[in-house]
Design an enzyme around this catalytic site. Structure first.
Site, short mmCIF file in Angstrom:
data_model
loop_
_atom_site.label_atom_id
_atom_site.label_comp_id
_atom_site.label_asym_id
_atom_site.label_seq_id
_atom_site.Cartn_x
_atom_site.Cartn_y
_atom_site.Cartn_z
N GLU A 1 -6.83 -7.31 -1.03
CA GLU A 1 -7.72 -7.23 0.22
C GLU A 1 -9.19 -6.95 0.02
OE1 GLU A 1 -5.81 -4.84 3.23
OE2 GLU A 1 -3.77 -5.82 2.91
N GLU B 1 0.95 -0.98 -0.14
CA GLU B 1 0.17 0.02 -0.09
C GLU B 1 0.82 1.38 -0.08
OE1 GLU B 1 -2.89 -0.53 3.28
OE2 GLU B 1 -4.07 -1.48 1.94
#
Ligand code: NAG
Ligand code: NAG
Ligand code: NAG
Ligand code: NAG
Ligand code: NAG
Ligand code: NAG
Ligand code: NAG
Ligand code: NAG
Ligand code: NAG
Ligand code: NAG
Ligand code: NAG
Ligand code: NAG
Length: 820
Positions: free
Chosen positions: A250, A181
């Site tokens: 995710e 991320e």
């Protein structure tokens, strides 16, 4: 990989035998291509250190039974390399064993090395020694950091290669991730961010693992690294290379919880909607974050303030039980999408038809004319009746996707839940009365102000402790010669968190904590005496930050202060540049009071009542492990804040006294509309976490020891061991669908609380008969289910004897509620 096995064996004999079993992982925009087979992949995150080795096989089997193809995990640097170059891969850190079990179960693995992982894990998974290195800057173009990141990444890859874990070696791992991320926060690192992420890519590629690398939330991921999406929804995401498969690394199936917060939930319907929309829009791989969340044992929870439970409302709950209906509904979804795998992974045309009012029909057709459809109603309020002419008529509830096999047969709708709902209950073991012993935390030294190091400043907490303990003592002394000013003064401490206790001249003056986990001001009335006064402050952290740009530099403790005494007429004395003495950790920690084998044992004089509501006490009790195989929890209601151990194994921090807000919860949860963690909360007005998981493998058949370190004061007398099992099970099944009811192993259905085949209303726990139903509903259910561990049948009018009393002109639904 096309290099023939035959040739290899002839040339290199057995050494290259493995290459025969090598699994080739390739991809295009429509599929992952595994050994030439075009695949859609359902995957779920299970983090090995958040459960025990003994739990792994069952968790993996439940994931497989739930229709997953793969299991994904991060790698947790801080626990693997607690001291620089001293590695630990044993116990539940044995990730090789974890992946081997995954392979034995016939599943694939996805490894997310990071090594920054976020994961609501302490310090995002970074070891604290890293922070201590001179000249280091984490997660940017910094040679000291990059060197360490490369050494650790290489170490993990080497361990994995040695065990033949990569698919290219015949192992289970089909994908690997580097960084995590970073795209979300990269702009804060200016130009160095881009340089760094390019370096990460080259460093990873140079590892030559033989399977593709991915980066999540990294829109500019350097080729050939595949960028992927994280979120509650990712249907609109497109990878930066049209040849890359669209992957949802995710899919946040729920949310994490912090101390003081209510418990978040995400419905089965909205979870399934997110997945179905993703595949409707060309998705290739969906990974649930989390599939089993588990427990933050020890001091592994991130911060500030992540709870010990990391349940996440995942399909398998913290203790390893099925979270129903979520697990079953997603299982049905997986099976339905897999019916279209051949078409979806090799279609020749895709057509999206806007039918108005938020309704979209997506049709995939392959070159031999086979079709597969998704019919989406994204309106948040209005259900729809859709007429597809030759392909049939469909009732599509608001905010749902219907999956149409062959484009003309409804096999699944995300809002129509057919799988059972299980309401879990905790059963206590009345024979297990606990008898308590105790010991006050020994603190003679800190009350006298003794400790090292010493400095003429207020140091940042991590700099002194390197996070070896949650606790750091700050001690100084002050000389007073005018009691008229100082006999009634204010001690004011500006601290970066998280909690603070104060003592003046060995007397406790009180405790305060930060509501948010950030900076706060501690303020207490104190009485100073003439002469030398000793001021002792105890600062505690509750999980180090794990997210955000430069999160690693967030300060904790009384960093810089100021620490002030304010006397009469606001006369202020600043103690910030006094000589301060420090002491890391508690004496009880040093003496291993948490370990049942440790000497001396905690003790309490028998003539004295057990201390209640007093800070800094070690409590100890012996107990027998509850019978059976159901998961065990300890109810820590009544305690304040601290840490708990069973037979020396940490079961994590507790903070039972922090009560959640009394408002903002509801019994019903509307699955419709974009999910946010603010929706669908439970547990208002209760301890934010009351029950703590005690894995069966932490206990033995004889006597076991529970030790609590109570930091702020509490009452251990209501502590209880309990088992968690299915209490009530409900199902709500449409005519034509399959009813499946089951209790946890060893239990049978003892009673049918409610049964109605007709148009019942309400939901599990509050079912009511509608305007019509089959009069024999109850009798049919009793005959089929009572006395069995599980029962199931296809729900039809015939099953209900032609359904006397039923409205034969409309589709009936069976609602049942049973006791396990
Ligand atoms: C390695 O990790 C395991 C599992 O957490 C732990 O039980 C063990 O004590 C650790 N070993 C060392 C040497 O720290
Ligand atoms: C941190 O670094 C200092 C000096 O560089 C060293 O003395 C100290 O031992 C280190 N602490 C840890 C926990 O590595
Ligand atoms: C990034 O650039 C801004 C503006 O030029 C500057 O203020 C900031 O300090 C820089 N940050 C880093 C990490 O270099
Ligand atoms: C089209 O899909 C069907 C399955 O529905 C499959 O049997 C057939 O092989 C597929 N054709 C191609 C060319 O992929
Ligand atoms: C629903 O889908 C339509 C197009 O299919 C789109 O224009 C609209 O914004 C969507 N609405 C929501 C709430 O997502
Ligand atoms: C995919 O479709 C093409 C034609 O479009 C066909 O030649 C090929 O065999 C199909 N592949 C598979 C694995 O079915
Ligand atoms: C009392 O303390 C103050 C400041 O600490 C100092 O300036 C003063 O001289 C002291 N007076 C006596 C009588 O010691
Ligand atoms: C307080 O102590 C100072 C010396 O530190 C002394 O001069 C003074 O008389 C003392 N006052 C009282 C009230 O004891
Ligand atoms: C001490 O001071 C506080 C305010 O600073 C006041 O509320 C309190 O009544 C005082 N106590 C005594 C015993 O004078
Ligand atoms: C002391 O300071 C506070 C603010 O810090 C102020 O509100 C108060 O009026 C002051 N008291 C005196 C006696 O100066
Ligand atoms: C429904 O059909 C059954 C026979 O198929 C009949 O016995 C029953 O009375 C019908 N119910 C209603 C309400 O028409
Ligand atoms: C039976 O179902 C039809 C169609 O759904 C409806 O119009 C009718 O009112 C229903 N009758 C009863 C008694 O509920």
């Amino acid at each position: 990989m096309s290099y023939s096995c035959f040739t290899s064996i002839l040339l290199f004999n057995l050494i290259l035998l493995y290459s025969c079993f090598a699994i080739d992982v390739d991809y295009d925009s429509k599929a992952l291509i595994i050994n030439g087979e075009r695949r859609l992949i359902f995957s779920g995150a299970i983090h090995y250190p958040r459960s025990t080795v003994e739990m792994w096989p069952d968790l993996i089997q439940k994931a497989k039974d739930g229709g997953l193809d793969a299991i994904e995990t991060y790698i947790f640097w801080d626990v693997h390399e607690p001291v620089q170059r001293e590695y630990n891969f044993s116990g539940n850190l044995d990730f090789v064993k974890f992946f081997k079990l995954i392979q034995e179960a016939g599943l694939y693995g996805i490894i997310r090395i990071g090594p920054y992982v976020c994961a609501e894990w302490n310090y995002g998974g970074f070891p604290l020694w890293l922070h201590n290195m001179s000249g280091i800057k984490l997660r940017t173009d910094n040679p000291v950091y990059k060197n360490e990141m490369q050494i650790f990444t290489t170490k993990i890859v080497d361990v994995a290669k040695e065990a033949n874990l990569f698919a290219s070696q015949g192992g289970p791992i089909i994908l690997a991730q580097i960084e995590n991320e970073y795209g979300d926060i990269m702009s804060h690192y200016n130009d160095s961010g881009k340089v760094y992420i390019n370096w990460c890519a080259q460093m990873a590629l140079a590892q030559k693992i033989g399977v593709p690398w991915i980066m999540c939330q990294q829109p500019d991921a350097p080729q050939p690294i595949i960028n992927t999406c994280n979120g509650h929804y990712c249907h609109n995401f497109q990878p930066n290379n049209p040849k890359s498969p669209k992957m949802f690394t995710e899919n946040w199936i729920g949310w994490f919880q912090k101390w003081g917060e209510r418990v978040p939930h995400r419905t089965a319907q909205d979870s399934a909607f997110s997945v179905a929309r993703f595949f409707q829009n060309g998705g290739v791989l969906n990974n649930y974050y989390m599939y089993h969340g588990g427990t933050n044992f020890g001091r592994t929870s991130g911060g500030p303030y992540i709870t010990t439970s990391y349940d996440y409302d995942a399909p398998i709950d913290e203790y390893g039980n099925l979270n129903q209906p979520k697990w079953g509904h997603l299982k049905d979804l997986h099976a339905s999408i897999k019916l279209g795998e051949k078409v979806l992974t090799n279609y020749s045309t895709r057509n999206d038809k806007d039918l108005g009012n938020g309704i979209t029909l997506t049709t995939y057709t392959n070159s031999t004319g086979a079709r597969f459809c998704f019919l989406n109603n994204n309106d948040t309020n209005n259900d729809a009746n859709v007429d597809l002419q030759n392909d049939g008529k469909y009732f599509v509830p608001a905010w749902s996707v219907t999956i149409l096999n062959g484009c003309n047969q409804e096999v699944f709708n995300t809002a129509k839940v057919n799988s059972q709902t299980s309401i879990m209950v905790k059963k206590s073991d009345d024979d297990n009365k606990l008898t308590w012993e105790w010991k006050m935390e020994p603190k003679k030294d800190t009350m006298l102000g003794n400790g090292s190091p010493k400095a003429y400043q207020l140091l940042e907490q991590k700099e002194v402790t390197s996070d070896a303990s949650d606790y750091l003592w700050y001690m100084t002394s002050v000389d007073i010669n005018d009691t008229s000013i100082w006999s009634n003064a204010t001690l004011r401490v500006n601290t970066m968190g998280h909690t603070l206790h104060g003592y003046v001249n060995r007397r406790y003056v009180g405790y305060q904590f930060s509501q948010t986990g950030n900076q706060f001001t501690y303020e207490k009335q104190v009485s100073l005496k003439n002469g030398t006064n000793i001021i002792t402050l105890l600062s505690a952290t509750v999980g180090l930050a794990n997210y955000g740009a430069w999160f690693d530099e967030i300060k904790v403790g009384i960093s810089g202060g100021p620490v002030q005494l304010i006397g009469k007429n606001n006369v202020t004395m600043d103690l910030s540049t006094n000589l301060w003495s420090y002491k890391v950790g508690l004496n009880g920690e040093r003496r291993h009071l948490y370990d049942s084998q440790s000497q001396p044992q905690p003790h309490g004089a028998s003539w004295r009542a057990i201390p209640i509501g007093q800070p800094m006490i070690w409590y100890k009790a012996e107990f027998k492990s509850p019978l059976g195989t159901n998961p065990v929890v300890v109810d820590l209601q009544g305690l304040g804040k601290g840490h708990a151990w069973v037979n020396g194994h940490s079961i994590g921090r507790y903070w039972s006294s922090w009560i959640t807000p009394s408002d903002g919860c509801s019994n019903t949860c509307d699955y419709r509309g974009n999910y946010t963690p603010e929706k669908c909360k439970t547990n208002c007005g209760n301890p934010s976490q009351r029950w703590y998981h005690v894995p069966r493998s932490f206990m033995n058949d004889g006597l076991n020891t529970l030790v609590l370190f109570e930091e702020i004061g509490g009452n251990p007398l209501s502590v209880q061991f309990q088992t968690v099992t299915t209490g009530t099970v409900c199902a709500n099944v449409y005519e034509g669908k399959q009813l499946e009811l089951s209790c946890q192993s060893g239990q049978v259905i003892s009673q049918i609380q409610f049964a109605s085949f007709g148009n019942p209303e309400g939901q599990c726990g509050s079912f009511k008969k509608g305007s019509w139903d089959a009069t024999n509903s109850q009798a049919v259910m009793e005959a089929a289910c009572v006395g069995t561990n599980s029962c199931g049948f296809s729900v039809t009018k015939e099953m209900f004897g032609g359904a006397t009393g039923a409205n034969n002109s409309s589709i009936a639904r069976l609602a049942v509620q049973v006791t396990c």
